[in-house]
Write a protein that holds these residues in place. Structure first.
Motif, PDB file in Angstrom:
ATOM      1  N   ILE A 191       0.844  -1.193   0.000  1.00  0.00           N
ATOM      2  CA  ILE A 191       0.000   0.000   0.000  1.00  0.00           C
ATOM      3  C   ILE A 191       0.881   1.245   0.000  1.00  0.00           C
ATOM      4  O   ILE A 191       1.805   1.353   0.795  1.00  0.00           O
ATOM      5  CB  ILE A 191      -0.911   0.018   1.236  1.00  0.00           C
ATOM      6  N   HIS A 192       0.599   2.123  -0.906  1.00  0.00           N
ATOM      7  CA  HIS A 192       1.198   3.450  -0.868  1.00  0.00           C
ATOM      8  C   HIS A 192       0.065   4.444  -0.712  1.00  0.00           C
ATOM      9  O   HIS A 192      -1.097   4.073  -0.754  1.00  0.00           O
ATOM     10  CB  HIS A 192       1.954   3.736  -2.167  1.00  0.00           C
ATOM     11  N   SER A 193       0.416   5.693  -0.566  1.00  0.00           N
ATOM     12  CA  SER A 193      -0.636   6.688  -0.486  1.00  0.00           C
ATOM     13  C   SER A 193      -0.168   7.932  -1.206  1.00  0.00           C
ATOM     14  O   SER A 193       0.826   8.543  -0.822  1.00  0.00           O
ATOM     15  CB  SER A 193      -0.959   6.988   0.977  1.00  0.00           C
ATOM     16  N   ALA A 318       4.111  13.153  -2.293  1.00  0.00           N
ATOM     17  CA  ALA A 318       4.755  12.274  -1.323  1.00  0.00           C
ATOM     18  C   ALA A 318       3.994  10.963  -1.229  1.00  0.00           C
ATOM     19  O   ALA A 318       2.886  10.835  -1.717  1.00  0.00           O
ATOM     20  CB  ALA A 318       4.786  12.948   0.043  1.00  0.00           C
ATOM     21  N   CYS A 319       4.619  10.013  -0.574  1.00  0.00           N
ATOM     22  CA  CYS A 319       3.901   8.806  -0.193  1.00  0.00           C
ATOM     23  C   CYS A 319       3.603   8.937   1.298  1.00  0.00           C
ATOM     24  O   CYS A 319       4.488   9.237   2.080  1.00  0.00           O
ATOM     25  CB  CYS A 319       4.738   7.563  -0.457  1.00  0.00           C
ATOM     26  N   ALA A 320       2.350   8.741   1.653  1.00  0.00           N
ATOM     27  CA  ALA A 320       1.967   8.969   3.045  1.00  0.00           C
ATOM     28  C   ALA A 320       1.763   7.683   3.829  1.00  0.00           C
ATOM     29  O   ALA A 320       1.493   7.726   5.019  1.00  0.00           O
ATOM     30  CB  ALA A 320       0.699   9.808   3.120  1.00  0.00           C
ATOM     31  N   GLU A 321       1.842   6.560   3.173  1.00  0.00           N
ATOM     32  CA  GLU A 321       1.609   5.304   3.897  1.00  0.00           C
ATOM     33  C   GLU A 321       2.923   4.536   3.968  1.00  0.00           C
ATOM     34  O   GLU A 321       3.573   4.344   2.936  1.00  0.00           O
ATOM     35  CB  GLU A 321       0.544   4.476   3.160  1.00  0.00           C
ATOM     36  N   LEU A 322       3.267   4.115   5.172  1.00  0.00           N
ATOM     37  CA  LEU A 322       4.523   3.392   5.351  1.00  0.00           C
ATOM     38  C   LEU A 322       4.599   2.229   4.359  1.00  0.00           C
ATOM     39  O   LEU A 322       3.730   1.362   4.344  1.00  0.00           O
ATOM     40  CB  LEU A 322       4.608   2.859   6.774  1.00  0.00           C
ATOM     41  N   CYS A 323       5.626   2.235   3.511  1.00  0.00           N
ATOM     42  CA  CYS A 323       5.673   1.216   2.463  1.00  0.00           C
ATOM     43  C   CYS A 323       7.017   0.515   2.415  1.00  0.00           C
ATOM     44  O   CYS A 323       7.336  -0.152   1.441  1.00  0.00           O
ATOM     45  CB  CYS A 323       5.322   1.827   1.116  1.00  0.00           C
ATOM     46  N   GLY A 324       7.808   0.667   3.450  1.00  0.00           N
ATOM     47  CA  GLY A 324       9.091  -0.019   3.469  1.00  0.00           C
ATOM     48  C   GLY A 324      10.207   0.959   3.784  1.00  0.00           C
ATOM     49  O   GLY A 324       9.963   2.117   4.076  1.00  0.00           O
ATOM     50  N   GLY A 326      12.371   2.505   2.132  1.00  0.00           N
ATOM     51  CA  GLY A 326      12.579   3.694   1.313  1.00  0.00           C
ATOM     52  C   GLY A 326      11.367   4.606   1.269  1.00  0.00           C
ATOM     53  O   GLY A 326      11.302   5.509   0.438  1.00  0.00           O
ATOM     54  N   HIS A 327      10.438   4.377   2.177  1.00  0.00           N
ATOM     55  CA  HIS A 327       9.181   5.137   2.194  1.00  0.00           C
ATOM     56  C   HIS A 327       9.412   6.640   2.055  1.00  0.00           C
ATOM     57  O   HIS A 327       8.768   7.317   1.268  1.00  0.00           O
ATOM     58  CB  HIS A 327       8.456   4.805   3.495  1.00  0.00           C
ATOM     59  N   TYR A 328      10.364   7.135   2.801  1.00  0.00           N
ATOM     60  CA  TYR A 328      10.546   8.589   2.827  1.00  0.00           C
ATOM     61  C   TYR A 328      11.210   9.123   1.570  1.00  0.00           C
ATOM     62  O   TYR A 328      11.319  10.331   1.396  1.00  0.00           O
ATOM     63  CB  TYR A 328      11.355   8.991   4.067  1.00  0.00           C
ATOM     64  N   THR A 329      11.677   8.223   0.698  1.00  0.00           N
ATOM     65  CA  THR A 329      12.309   8.701  -0.535  1.00  0.00           C
ATOM     66  C   THR A 329      11.319   8.697  -1.700  1.00  0.00           C
ATOM     67  O   THR A 329      11.680   9.016  -2.814  1.00  0.00           O
ATOM     68  CB  THR A 329      13.487   7.804  -0.928  1.00  0.00           C
ATOM     69  N   MET A 330      10.084   8.318  -1.409  1.00  0.00           N
ATOM     70  CA  MET A 330       9.117   8.150  -2.490  1.00  0.00           C
ATOM     71  C   MET A 330       8.542   9.502  -2.877  1.00  0.00           C
ATOM     72  O   MET A 330       7.355   9.767  -2.744  1.00  0.00           O
ATOM     73  CB  MET A 330       8.020   7.198  -2.039  1.00  0.00           C
ATOM     74  N   ARG A 331       9.407  10.347  -3.381  1.00  0.00           N
ATOM     75  CA  ARG A 331       9.026  11.726  -3.650  1.00  0.00           C
ATOM     76  C   ARG A 331       8.829  11.908  -5.148  1.00  0.00           C
ATOM     77  O   ARG A 331       9.557  11.336  -5.949  1.00  0.00           O
ATOM     78  CB  ARG A 331      10.168  12.611  -3.159  1.00  0.00           C
TER      79      ARG A 331
END
Ligand code: HEM
Ligand SMILES: [Cu+2]
Ligand SMILES: [Cu+2]
Lengths: 380, 619
Positions: A191-193, A318-324, A326-331
């Motif tokens: 899941i991403h957001s 951004a991605c707002a759902e914890l996805c692993g 690299g979550h915070y790099t999903m820009r």
């Protein structure tokens, strides 16, 4: 007595608050810097969301001052003092009734008040919207840890058997100014957001399900490249100063057309992969790179950055759902640009993308059975 | 501990302190175990906060030991030495440049050794949340205070099923072992958030499985406890003690036990299904066509949102398990502190019940953005708005309790007052999130983090601080030190707010939760807030040492306590401190409700065991 003062204070607060809520929607220009409030709003329904936020802020703010005020007042008034006996009571039904009914009405009010906004956002006529001329439909795929945006290269419908002409634009969502953007969302793995803060957009992408969402950007920024940015006094995590570029809001697509305010401006409209947005400053990744420029309704290629006076501001996705990990790099980025610039980009991209992205072939349809899972794509 | 019952053989040290079936000992075991986890989970989150404030910098003191492997620690100086050698041996400019680069990199690696890496970061958020909820707050509120207080409050010797009670603790203990062991397996402990959303939780390493086992055990422990509490409260009340004469603490425990009994099996089911997915190849929560980094996964037919539904069907009631017992205890502490009856006792009980009941029909407010049908969103929005109502009623009744009281500001009262004021803030922010359109923006941001810390830390944990201080004499026969208690309260209250209030601000600014700021440009200006929050959190964390010091120091050195140091009415204060092994020598007879304070005559309060001299004073 105290109750009286509390009610008066509450009333005053509500009045002051509603006066403040009457202000025009959206923060004043120049407030790009993150402050004490919501970030600037730039889409059709963002103002409605912000108004709800404001309204609830006022109501809960009043309740906050009322209850915390009474708490503090009681602590002072009824502290233990010699000779003063506590009052003996087990309660009062009238009081219970009052503080059940009034909050109930307030909560009910809030509940009913927001339903139209929710329906407006979540229940449009999707088919009509998708068919409308001024709607840009973009297929969106969330993947650890990037966003893919796919456009029909032929400007026709996506062709299930002919995906070669489609354009997969990695990490970069482009929408013509004035259009509604309709996203079909999918996820490849977890899941991403999809979160576009300034558009007030958030929607989970759930593996195995398709989601839809729409937004309509209603203002964009023109960033002044000729004025040096000012220091906001804030620091970034790396300890560098966070700057503020001078910019202007544009509310009308026709401002870019003949006779419009921005018709004569030399505006950089390159692919976002050529810019960097860092520490509040939009700058070319490499000064030697050639850029596209919009000037008097015409896009020309091969310009240097210095030749452009303005650039289109970009919004972050951004991605707002914890996805692993690299979550915070999903820009990713959202560029809302004048129609001419968008058309040029789409044509150019369609011609130039000789190697179509196999990810899209693979992800065209979520297979229904294990047996239908196709071969993994070859590494190119 | 003296044994007041004739004919009972004196238990050995082992049977008294370890393998005990005495509810008070089991309560203390839960209490101390949870304190240990409070510090572990606190350390996890402070490391995480450190990374947010100082990205890439090693965590002080423990970082190199914990966040770097032994291999990395050994390799770092070797790498530097090698690079230096290479530099010295380099002949031409190009080689020199390359060697210098190598050296710089090696130095950088060595300097960053002991910093939290990306994988560790998400593990820290996930385990902090899981441990705090399942190994700290629930076991303290329910395991420790439920166990310790219920038999005392209902006026009986022990729980209905003492062996089941002990089993509940030891199953919990086993869960602790698995929770800790998770950190030791390959890839580290679970790292898919405390919510363990599929499919991320399906794809993760063995740490995830450890988490599942551990939580399943916690679930079993809870169910055993709940059965016990319900039976004890329903069947073993002292003569004269009707349900309407129970203190609110016990009422809250009663309702909480109902919640646990009904909700926890759903969690257990969900956990077992997820375990089957991971271990046996079923596909409850995985759809077809999954692809992890371009590798197709052999799954089909499952539904990702099903996990969220079953998880929240348990976990929303669970958030009330996290607060109802605290509400009960705070009520009692306030009544005793204000020397006044609870205002609207029955309204309090009804609202607890309403919260519990409504708690079962609001779960999908955690899923507004998950893509469920918008109409469902509206339905759950309305039920969520409804559930704010009983919370509001409780707040007003607490205020009513203070009104015209005679408030004495001892440590338990201060903490209970903090509970009320912090719970108000958490409840009010809940209304923002319940408003579906607003939730579009603030869902999965720090706003949510602020909200639940205000209710769980600001609310429940402060109530726990107060309750520990309040019942400590009954547990250990000594008073905790009031100076230290007040100092701890003050520091906690101030730094709690400095830590968590700014999270509303960065949340409203759009700062996602569970992220490092990374490259996001619009988040960069929030860095100063992140630094501020981290510093406050560090002080908040270290303030807790005062509490633990006070706890253990007072156990041996505290002032010996009288039977009823707080002049309270409830049954437990009619027996000596500490409570004798089997509580009541003779089962007490109950004549009054628990809140007869400020009654007429020369008696300022009327214990439940005393016949009232005359009618209570006129209103
Ligand atoms: C006035 C009553 C309350 C309302 C209206 C309310 C509403 C909500 C809503 C709508 C959410 C979901 C927000 C989102 O993820 O977008 C939420 C999250 C949460 N609430 Fe509340 N809440 C209330 C009280 C409480 C209480 C009393 C507790 C616990 C003691 C609590 C604990 C939580 C937790 C732990 C979460 C976050 C779960 C997560 O995503 O990790 N809430 N609340
Ligand atoms: Cu993601
Ligand atoms: Cu909830």
């Amino acid at each position: 007595m105290l109750g009286l003062w509390g009610s008066i204070a509450t009333l005053l607060l509500v009045m002051a608050g509603s006066a403040w809520a009457q202000q025009p929607p959206g923060p004043a220009p120049g407030s790009q810097e993150a402050g004490w409030w919501l970030p600037y709003a730039a889409s059709d329904y963002s103002d409605r969301i912000d108004d709800l936020y404001k309204g609830i802020f006022i109501i809960t703010g009043a309740m906050f001052f009322l209850t915390e005020g009474l708490l503090v007042a009681f602590c002072i008034l009824y502290r233990r003092r010699p000779g003063v006996k506590p009052h003996y009571t087990h309660g009062s039904n009238a009081a219970e009734l009052t503080w059940t009914l009034i909050p109930a009405l307030m909560l009910l009010g809030i509940a009913v008040w927001q339903i139209p906004t929710w329906n407006y956002i979540k229940k449009p006529d999707w088919d009509a919207m998708a068919a409308a001329k001024d709607t840009t439909v973009v297929d969106t795929l969330g993947q650890q840890f990037k966003w893919n945006f796919r456009y029909p290269g032929t400007k026709e419908k996506f062709k299930a058997d002919n995906a070669e002409y489609d354009i997969n634009n990695l990490s970069n969502l482009r929408v013509p100014f004035g259009n509604t953007c309709l996203l079909n969302l999918r996820s490849a793995d977890v899941i991403h957001s999809l979160f576009i803060p300034h558009m007030r957009v958030k929607q989970d992408t759930v593996p195995g399900l398709r989601q839809r969402l729409w937004f309509k950007p209603n203002r964009i920024q023109l960033v002044n490249l000729k004025k040096p940015p000012t220091d906001t006094g804030k620091k970034t995590p790396k300890g560098e100063p966070y700057l503020q570029q001078d910019f202007e809001w544009v509310y009308e697509p026709k401002d870019f057309e003949k006779g419009g305010r921005h018709f004569d401006k030399k505006i950089a409209v390159s692919s976002v992969s050529k810019y960097s947005l860092k520490n509040g400053v939009l700058a070319p990744l490499n000064p030697a790179m050639k850029h596209r420029m919009l000037h008097q309704g015409v896009v020309s290629d091969g310009k240097t950055w210095d030749e452009c006076d303005w650039a289109i501001g970009i919004f972050e996705i951004a991605c707002a759902e914890l996805c692993g990990l690299g979550h915070y790099t999903m820009r990713a980025f959202l560029t809302v640009e004048p129609q001419a610039a968008f058309d040029y980009w789409l044509k150019d991209e369609a011609v130039n993308s000789s190697e179509p992205d196999k990810v899209w072939n693979y992800w065209r349809d979520v297979p229904k059975k294990v047996a239908e899972v196709p071969e993994p794509p070859k590494k190119s | 501990m003296s044994d007041e019952h004739g004919g009972h053989e004196k238990a050995g040290i082992f049977r008294t302190y370890v393998w005990s079936t005495n509810h008070k000992m089991i309560g203390k075991q839960f209490l101390v175990t949870s304190f240990v986890f409070l510090f572990i989970a606190g350390f996890l989150v402070l490391s995480l906060r450190w990374q947010l404030a100082n990205p890439g910098k090693p965590v002080p003191v423990l970082g190199r030991l914990i966040f770097a492997t032994a291999e990395q620690r050994e390799k770092a100086p070797k790498d530097i030495a090698d690079a230096e050698k290479e530099l010295a041996a380099a002949k031409d400019d190009a080689a020199k440049k390359k060697a210098q680069e190598n050296l710089d990199n090696a130095n950088k690696r060595a300097a960053g050794l002991g910093a939290v890496n990306d994988q560790q970061f998400i593990m820290l958020t996930s385990m902090h949340g899981s441990l705090m909820i399942f190994f700290v707050i629930i076991p303290i509120l329910v395991g420790a205070f439920g166990n310790f207080l219920i038999p005392l409050h209902v006026g009986t010797h022990d729980m209905a099923f003492p062996i089941l009670n002990a089993a509940s603790y030891w199953v919990f203990w086993l869960a602790c072992v698995f929770a800790i062991a998770g950190f030791a397996v390959e890839g580290g402990a679970a790292s898919a958030g405390w919510t363990m959303y599929s499919t991320l939780s399906e794809l993760g390493g063995p740490g995830q499985t450890m988490w599942l086992i551990s939580l399943t055990l916690v679930g079993f422990s809870s169910i055993m406890g709940a059965v016990n509490y319900l039976t004890t409260i329903l069947k073993m009340r002292a003569p004269g003690l009707s349900m309407w004469r129970l203190p609110l603490t016990t009422w809250a425990q009663f309702i909480t036990a109902v919640l646990q009994l009904l909700a926890t099996p759903v969690l257990a089911g969900a956990l077992i299904m997820l375990s089957c997915d991971r271990l046996l190849g079923t596909h409850f929560f995985t759809p077809g066509g999954l692809m992890a980094t371009y590798v197709p996964q052999p799954h089909s037919g499952g539904n990702v949102l099903l996990w969220q539904h079953v998880f929240w069907f348990y976990s929303h009631p669970a958030v009330y398990i996290l607060v109802l017992p605290a509400m009960g205890m705070a009520s009692d502490l306030l009544a005793v502190g204000a020397r006044k009856a609870i205002f609207g006792y029955k309204a309090m009980v009804y609202s607890i019940t309403a919260i519990a009941g409504l708690g079962f029909i609001v779960w999908a407010h955690h899923m507004f953005m998950s893509g469920m049908k918008p109409g469902l969103g509206t339905a759950f929005m309305i039920s969520t708005m409804l559930i704010a109502l009983p919370s509001a009623i409780k707040v007003f009744n607490w205020l009513g309790t203070l009104w015209r009281g005679s408030i004495r500001f001892d440590t338990p009262t201060l903490n209970a007052l903090s509970f009320v004021s912090m719970f108000i803030i958490g409840g009010l922010s809940g209304i923002f999130m319940a408003a579906t359109p607003v939730d579009i923006f603030i869902h999965d941001t720090y706003y949510i983090v602020a909200h639940f810390h205000y209710v769980v830390f600001g609310g429940s944990l402060f109530a726990v601080f107060g309750a520990v201080f309040f019942w400590f004499p009954k547990m250990f026969g000594r008073m905790m030190n009031p100076m230290l208690g007040k100092l701890h309260w003050f520091l906690s209250f101030v730094f709690f707010n400095l830590t968590f209030f700014p999270m509303h601000i960065i949340g409203a600014g759009g700062h996602m939760r569970r992220v490092q700021i990374g490259d996001y440009d619009w988040l960069a200006p929030f860095h100063s807030w992140n630094v501020f929050i981290t510093h406050s959190a560090i002080v908040l964390g270290f303030s807790q040492i005062l509490f633990v010091f006070n706890f253990f120091w007072s156990m041996y050195k505290g002032k010996p306590a009288e039977a009823n140091p707080w002049q309270s009415n409830t049954l437990e204060w009619s027996i000596p401190s500490p409570a004798p092994e089997h509580n009541y020598h003779v089962i007490p007879e109950v004549y009054n409700g628990p809140y007869e304070y400020g009654v007429a005559g020369d008696k300022e309060y009327l214990p439940q065991t005393e016949k009232s001299a005359g009618p209570p004073a006129a209103h």
